[in-house]
Structures are given as structure tokens and as C-alpha cells.
Scaffold this active site. Sequence first.
Site, short mmCIF file in Angstrom:
data_model
loop_
_atom_site.label_atom_id
_atom_site.label_comp_id
_atom_site.label_asym_id
_atom_site.label_seq_id
_atom_site.Cartn_x
_atom_site.Cartn_y
_atom_site.Cartn_z
N TYR A 44 3.08 11.41 -10.59
CA TYR A 44 2.49 10.39 -9.72
C TYR A 44 1.69 9.41 -10.57
O TYR A 44 1.77 8.19 -10.39
CB TYR A 44 1.60 11.06 -8.67
N ASN A 87 0.85 -1.19 0.00
CA ASN A 87 0.00 0.00 0.00
C ASN A 87 0.88 1.24 0.00
O ASN A 87 0.77 2.10 0.87
CB ASN A 87 -0.92 -0.03 1.23
#
Length: 169
Positions: free
Chosen positions: A87, A18
Site C-alpha cells: 500500500y 480520494n
Amino acid sequence: MFAVIKEQHKGVDVCISNAGLAHPELLLNGKTSAWKNMLDVNVLALSICAREAYQSRKERDVDDGHILNINSQCGHQVFPNADVHFYTCTKYAVTALTEGLRQELRAENTHIRATSISPGFVETEFASRLYRDNYDKAAALYTKYKPLEAKDIVSAITYVLSAPPHVQV
């Protein structure tokens, strides 16, 4: 990390990666150091964890388990927000990484599964870290979009992990 897990728990059967961070660094004038940081955390760390989790199972002759990457909608769509374009590049890489991993696991004739979960905006500290110098901009994201909650992601993970062994999510 994996050495400690091996010592304390014998190995890894389920690996949930994660990792995700963003810096508001545009493609046209962003800082290389921020781009490298995003690549290291968002892509390289997931790759290392997947490799180590697989090797852990292989060392123990375990032909089962799951490698689960928490991805992002940004891994499938480029949103019109220049602050997160790099990103987004890293999350597209996570999409490719997970599919490549799935193909390699299949070629090894293993029952280990690979899954990518791609949530939208989740109510975490992500926005406040992205815009740490602009609280109003971070807060605006949470009012503009109804964010998911952590329990929504947990529900998706639980569904994936509880699927029968012959089901690939």
C-alpha cells in the site's frame, strides 16, 4: 463517469481523487491479484481521473481549476508494518504522480493546479476493510493512534481550494 459529468455539468473544474484501499499482503508472499487491485485503485484510477479532468478543461478552453489527490503519510514514509508495505508503494506513486502532474501542467503554461494532501490515520472504514477478518486488530489501530476525522480533511481541501491562484500548496 466523466461522460455523465460532461452531459450533466458541462465538465470538471475541480477533481478530488480520494481513492485508497489496502490489502494485508506482504512483499515477500503477497497475492499478485491484491497488489494489482491496489495499483488499479490507488494509482491508475487517480491517473485516469487527472487526465480526464485536464482534458475536460482543455475541451472547454478553461485555464483554471484544481486536481487534488488525497494521498497518505505512507506516501512519504515507510512505517514498520508489513501489512501495508505494498500500500505504501502505491502512495509513494501518488506523490510522484502529483509532482509529475504539477510539472506537466506548468510546462503547458496552464493555471490549473495540482495538490497532494497526505493525512495520517483517518477515522474511516479503512482499517476494518484492511483487517476484515480481525476486528480486534482494526480496532487496535484506532486506539493506538488518535485518528483524524473527515472534517479535518475537508478543512485541508477547503484551504487548498481557497488559496489565491498564484499559490501552489
